[in-house]
Design an enzyme around this catalytic site. Structure first.
Site, PDB file in Angstrom:
ATOM      1  N   LYS A 107     -23.175 -51.013 -15.327  1.00 38.16           N
ATOM      2  CA  LYS A 107     -23.019 -52.056 -16.342  1.00 38.16           C
ATOM      3  C   LYS A 107     -21.655 -51.896 -16.977  1.00 38.16           C
ATOM      4  O   LYS A 107     -21.073 -50.823 -16.940  1.00 38.16           O
ATOM      5  CB  LYS A 107     -24.086 -51.904 -17.435  1.00 38.16           C
ATOM      6  CG  LYS A 107     -24.330 -53.172 -18.219  1.00 38.16           C
ATOM      7  CD  LYS A 107     -25.232 -54.104 -17.442  1.00 38.16           C
ATOM      8  CE  LYS A 107     -25.657 -55.319 -18.211  1.00 38.16           C
ATOM      9  NZ  LYS A 107     -26.870 -55.895 -17.622  1.00 38.16           N
ATOM     10  N   ASP A 147     -23.146 -61.302 -17.370  1.00 37.31           N
ATOM     11  CA  ASP A 147     -24.194 -60.894 -18.310  1.00 37.31           C
ATOM     12  C   ASP A 147     -23.950 -61.724 -19.580  1.00 37.31           C
ATOM     13  O   ASP A 147     -23.416 -62.837 -19.470  1.00 37.31           O
ATOM     14  CB  ASP A 147     -24.109 -59.373 -18.561  1.00 37.31           C
ATOM     15  CG  ASP A 147     -25.373 -58.806 -19.201  1.00 37.31           C
ATOM     16  OD1 ASP A 147     -26.357 -58.590 -18.473  1.00 37.31           O
ATOM     17  OD2 ASP A 147     -25.394 -58.591 -20.425  1.00 37.31           O
TER      18      ASP A 147
HETATM   19  N1  GLU Z   1     -26.568 -59.040 -15.829  1.00 35.07           N
HETATM   20  C1  GLU Z   1     -27.709 -59.294 -15.031  1.00 35.07           C
HETATM   21  C2  GLU Z   1     -28.788 -58.278 -15.325  1.00 35.07           C
HETATM   22  O1  GLU Z   1     -28.843 -57.715 -16.394  1.00 35.07           O
HETATM   23  C3  GLU Z   1     -27.379 -59.429 -13.548  1.00 35.07           C
HETATM   24  C4  GLU Z   1     -26.755 -58.232 -12.893  1.00 35.07           C
HETATM   25  C5  GLU Z   1     -26.254 -58.520 -11.490  1.00 35.07           C
HETATM   26  O2  GLU Z   1     -26.423 -59.631 -11.015  1.00 35.07           O
HETATM   27  O3  GLU Z   1     -25.688 -57.588 -10.905  1.00 35.07           O
HETATM   28  O4  GLU Z   1     -29.666 -58.052 -14.537  1.00 35.07           O
END
Ligand code: GLU
Length: 417
Positions: A107, A147
């Protein structure tokens, strides 16, 4: 005593601890999973429109790569901090392992307020962030995605910047891109679609007819607005929605298509004439069948869990319910589709996007949605098996599935001895 349950990093640690103990696997599994493998904090300098230079703080966290390269979104939000990003990366590890994706959790984010930045400033900031982390990300290392407050346009600038640094187009670097440069059909809707899919399945098992249910949605961003729109198209009565400035309520139901049109022209929900204003807190406590918290962490806490009247809480956000609130909901008989299951549609279609980029062969929207359903059904079944076997909540069951897979990978790779 300070309420540690509001610190998402400590919560993520506690969840792994409980899962390792319940499964009876090597204590070393917890020792490895209790913190990220790598945490990067970067200074991101960029030029404001008035010519001054400003430096924001950015992060990229790679929690565990036993199952594959790390994967997870990038958020732009004033509250972004190291502990939050670490927790979000840990939750990504759980999501990827639960869904059977060949990824670990990652993240990232920048502590900033996008409402105070022009489009040009957001572009320069996004490009500078990629320059700052370019050495540690890559299609076989760590793959970012959207996100909170990031979107396909931002992903496009980022993949462009990385491709320039590398001297070759590297579309597999990042997912959630616009279709024309290697995005996937169905990615924008994937998280909301998956949330409705998982919640509808649970409702069916509980004898609740989702297609006639009363629904409230907190958050009208990429997840909440799509979930509201799909629920509405299925016949559910969406009685309330909200964004960060407040919400709207109409007991007779809101025409979500009409509201989306209103938001497109007015940029937010304020002033919509066909519903009453309602506060974000009140929205959570409405007498509905289904509540979708699809905004940020720590919305359902020990303070308000007792007042929740929904029969099912389908978590679209990451970490909206604290552990204390979870226990209260459990005692009240409210079923919770945990975030790691409820919002996993996003990363699942991100995985499909990356596979399409790496193979240069693109799928139809139908193929994407069908495969999404297969992956989610399989994960729901695995979660249910653990739920029954150990008599724990669905959230704990999801952690058991994920921790078991992570432990197996670390074991065969020889990390535990
Ligand atoms: N931000 C999204 C999540 O929290 C997607 C993450 C992604 O697609 O890698 O799952």
């Amino acid at each position: 005593m300070a309420d540690t349950s509001l610190n998402p990093f400590m919560r993520a640690q506690q969840s792994f601890k409980e899962a390792v103990e319940t499964l009876g696997v090597e204590p070393g599994v917890y020792e490895i999973l209790k913190q990220p493998m790598r945490t990067f904090e970067v200074a991101v300098p960029f030029i404001r429109d008035d010519g001054t230079l400003q430096v924001f703080t950015g992060y990229r966290v790679q929690h565990n790569d036993a199952l594959g390269p790390t994967k997870g979104g990038l958020r732009f939000h004033p509250d972004v901090n190291a502990d939050e990003v670490k927790a979000l990366a840990m939750w990504m590890s759980v999501k990827c392992a639960l869904l059977g994706l060949p990824y670990g959790g990652g993240k990232g984010g920048i502590a900033c307020d996008v409402d105070q930045l022009s489009e040009g400033e957001i572009e320069r900031l996004s490009r500078e962030y990629i320059r700052a982390v370019s050495l540690v990300i890559g299609p076989d290392k760590d793959i970012p995605a959207p996100d909170v407050s990031t979107n396909p346009q931002i992903m496009a600038w980022m993949v462009d910047e990385y491709s320039r640094i590398r001297g070759e187009n590297t579309f597999g670097l990042i997912t959630g891109k616009p279709l024309v440069i290697g995005g996937s059909e169905g990615r924008v809707e994937a998280t909301g679609r998956g949330l409705v899919f998982a919640t509808r399945q649970l409702a069916k098992e509980m004898g609740i007819e989702f297609d006639h249910a009363r629904v409230a949605v907190q958050g009208f961003g990429n997840v909440g607005s799509v979930a509201a729109s799909i629920a509405y198209s299925m016949g559910a009565k969406v009685v309330a929605v909200s964004d960060k400035d407040g919400g709207l309520y109409n007991a007779a139901g809101i025409d979500v298509n009409d509201l989306l049109e209103y938001k497109r022209t007015n940029r937010n929900l304020t002033g919509y004439p066909k519903a009453e204003p309602i506060g974000n807190r009140e929205l959570l406590e409405l007498p509905v069948d289904i509540l979708f918290p699809a905004a940020l962490e720590n919305q359902i806490t020990a303070d308000n869990a007792q007042n929740i009247r929904a029969k099912i809480v389908g978590e679209g956000a990451n970490g909206p319910t604290t552990p204390e609130a979870d226990a209260i909901l459990f005692d009240k008989g409210v079923m919770v589709v945990p975030d790691v299951m409820g919002n996993s549609g996003g990363v699942t279609v991100s995985y499909f996007e990356w596979v399409q980029n790496q193979s240069r062969f693109y799928w139809s929207e139908n193929e994407v949605n069908q495969r999404l359903q297969e992956y989610m059904s399989r994960a729901m079944a695995a979660m249910h098996r653990m739920h029954e076997r150990y008599g724990v909540t669905l959230r704990k069951a999801a952690y058991l599935v994920a921790t078991d897979r992570l432990a197996q990978a670390m074991r065969v790779r020889g990390w535990l001895k």
